[in-house]
Design an enzyme around this catalytic site. Structure first.
Site, PDB file in Angstrom:
ATOM      1  N   HIS B  83       0.807  -1.224   0.000  1.00  0.00           N
ATOM      2  CA  HIS B  83       0.000   0.000   0.000  1.00  0.00           C
ATOM      3  C   HIS B  83       0.838   1.270   0.000  1.00  0.00           C
ATOM      4  O   HIS B  83       0.306   2.359   0.176  1.00  0.00           O
ATOM      5  CB  HIS B  83      -0.946   0.013   1.207  1.00  0.00           C
ATOM      6  CG  HIS B  83      -2.005  -1.032   1.147  1.00  0.00           C
ATOM      7  ND1 HIS B  83      -2.898  -1.240   2.154  1.00  0.00           N
ATOM      8  CD2 HIS B  83      -2.307  -1.940   0.186  1.00  0.00           C
ATOM      9  CE1 HIS B  83      -3.694  -2.237   1.830  1.00  0.00           C
ATOM     10  NE2 HIS B  83      -3.362  -2.684   0.640  1.00  0.00           N
ATOM     11  N   ILE B  90       0.709   6.907   0.312  1.00  0.00           N
ATOM     12  CA  ILE B  90       0.159   5.786   1.073  1.00  0.00           C
ATOM     13  C   ILE B  90      -1.312   5.608   0.717  1.00  0.00           C
ATOM     14  O   ILE B  90      -2.072   6.579   0.722  1.00  0.00           O
ATOM     15  CB  ILE B  90       0.266   6.043   2.595  1.00  0.00           C
ATOM     16  CG1 ILE B  90       1.708   6.422   2.976  1.00  0.00           C
ATOM     17  CG2 ILE B  90      -0.188   4.823   3.392  1.00  0.00           C
ATOM     18  CD1 ILE B  90       1.816   7.087   4.327  1.00  0.00           C
ATOM     19  N   CYS B  91      -1.693   4.378   0.423  1.00  0.00           N
ATOM     20  CA  CYS B  91      -3.097   4.092   0.137  1.00  0.00           C
ATOM     21  C   CYS B  91      -3.747   3.636   1.439  1.00  0.00           C
ATOM     22  O   CYS B  91      -3.634   2.480   1.840  1.00  0.00           O
ATOM     23  CB  CYS B  91      -3.174   3.007  -0.941  1.00  0.00           C
ATOM     24  SG  CYS B  91      -4.848   2.516  -1.341  1.00  0.00           S
ATOM     25  N   LEU B  92      -4.364   4.580   2.132  1.00  0.00           N
ATOM     26  CA  LEU B  92      -4.949   4.294   3.441  1.00  0.00           C
ATOM     27  C   LEU B  92      -6.226   5.126   3.563  1.00  0.00           C
ATOM     28  O   LEU B  92      -6.181   6.351   3.476  1.00  0.00           O
ATOM     29  CB  LEU B  92      -3.935   4.670   4.544  1.00  0.00           C
ATOM     30  CG  LEU B  92      -4.308   4.376   5.985  1.00  0.00           C
ATOM     31  CD1 LEU B  92      -4.438   2.870   6.217  1.00  0.00           C
ATOM     32  CD2 LEU B  92      -3.258   4.939   6.934  1.00  0.00           C
ATOM     33  N   TRP B 144      -8.316   7.142  -4.678  1.00  0.00           N
ATOM     34  CA  TRP B 144      -7.835   5.845  -4.227  1.00  0.00           C
ATOM     35  C   TRP B 144      -8.929   4.806  -4.338  1.00  0.00           C
ATOM     36  O   TRP B 144     -10.106   5.094  -4.189  1.00  0.00           O
ATOM     37  CB  TRP B 144      -7.359   5.917  -2.765  1.00  0.00           C
ATOM     38  CG  TRP B 144      -6.189   6.788  -2.575  1.00  0.00           C
ATOM     39  CD1 TRP B 144      -6.163   8.037  -2.027  1.00  0.00           C
ATOM     40  CD2 TRP B 144      -4.822   6.494  -2.926  1.00  0.00           C
ATOM     41  NE1 TRP B 144      -4.889   8.531  -2.010  1.00  0.00           N
ATOM     42  CE2 TRP B 144      -4.050   7.608  -2.559  1.00  0.00           C
ATOM     43  CE3 TRP B 144      -4.198   5.399  -3.519  1.00  0.00           C
ATOM     44  CZ2 TRP B 144      -2.670   7.665  -2.759  1.00  0.00           C
ATOM     45  CZ3 TRP B 144      -2.830   5.453  -3.714  1.00  0.00           C
ATOM     46  CH2 TRP B 144      -2.082   6.578  -3.341  1.00  0.00           C
TER      47      TRP B 144
END
Lengths: 151, 151
Positions: B83, B90-92, B144
């Site tokens: 991620h 950051i893919c959060l 995202w």
């Protein structure tokens, strides 16, 4: 409801004009432009900015019809949420997690159906972006409707 | 905005006094500009990132905490994680659509540490090459696609 649009008090202007009046007629030289129309309103028109969803800011003039309805509904629903003044008796609610400040006597609070409490100004600002409780992520409108159904 | 600065002050105090394990705020970075912080992270023991050191950059907009902070990995060591893109993005979900003003620098750091800790295989996201070439500098502008809840 009904106090969404607070009317501006225009008395100040008439009072100013009134105090000028006795000077007239006493032989004084009139001012170059005694009582003309007021100069055109120069300030750029302020368009309120809304947040149809968090992280999205859009001036009122650029909202889609769907977003306008959503925001109008939120405005209406927010007014149905109970408010109160912090008197120190609640042992549970001590701090507003939005501003991270402790509640002090006399603070205006708003209570969500999930029983989480915040400063009114803090939570109203958030609810206009997202109709969820910041603490438990509970959708406020669903909870609000279910309390109507059960009571 | 004053309320935003006040909240950041409170968060800085809390992070300095009681930091989560493996997390440390770079005090010098905050003293320069209050709305940009550098946070040092250390990979938790017993995980794939044990003893690795990372740096996170937090940027706070004027609408914080109503808008999420912009959080990216910074510096020479960007964790290799499904991620985390090689440019530090950051893919959060809590950094965009699942943000809530009840979250804080502390809770974001904890989420990132736990995201790293639960990783079972060090690899970049499958679309890393194309993403890094085409993305905006600001990860909040990315749409995202949160496809994996397990890591």
């Amino acid at each position: 409801m009904g106090n969404c649009f607070q009317s501006q008090n225009s008395d100040d202007i008439s009072l100013l004009r009134g105090s000028d009046a006795p000077d007239n007629g006493h032989g004084q030289e009139p001012l170059p432009q005694p009582v003309g129309p007021p100069p055109p309103y120069q300030e750029a028109e302020v368009v309120p900015v809304y947040h149809p969803s968090p992280n999205v800011s859009r001036p009122a003039s650029q909202l889609t019809e769907e977003e306008q309805i959503k925001i109008a509904q939120r405005l209406g629903l927010i007014h149905h949420l109970p408010m109160g003044v912090y008197d120190g008796t609640s042992k549970k609610a001590k701090e507003c997690v939005i501003c991270m400040c402790e509640f002090t006597f006399g603070d205006t609070l708003r209570f969500l159906p999930c029983m989480h409490a915040y400063h009114k100004d803090c939570i109203d600002d958030w609810l206009m972006r997202s109709f969820t409780c910041p603490s438990c992520m509970e959708p406020v409108d669903a909870a609000l409707l279910s309390t109507y159904e059960t009571s | 905005m004053a309320s935003m600065e006040k909240r950041l002050q409170k968060e800085l105090q809390a992070m300095t006094k009681d930091p989560p394990p493996g997390v440390q705020v770079d005090q010098e970075s905050c003293s320069r500009v209050m709305n940009e912080w550098i946070v040092d992270l250390e990979g938790a023991t017993g995980t794939l990132y044990e003893a690795e050191k990372f740096q996170l950059q937090f940027k706070f907009g004027s609408k914080y905490p109503f808008d999420s902070p912009q959080v990216t990995f910074l510096g020479p060591n960007i964790p290799i994680h499904p991620h985390v893109y090689s440019n530090g993005h950051i893919c959060l979900s809590i950094l965009t659509e699942d943000w809530s003003p009840a979250l804080s620098v502390q809770s974001v750091c904890l989420s990132i540490v736990s995201m790293l800790s639960s990783c079972t295989e060090k690899k970049r996201p499958p679309d890393n090459a194309i993403y890094v070439k085409t993305c905006s500098k600001n990860p909040k502008k990315t749409r995202w696609w949160y496809h994996d809840d397990t890591v």
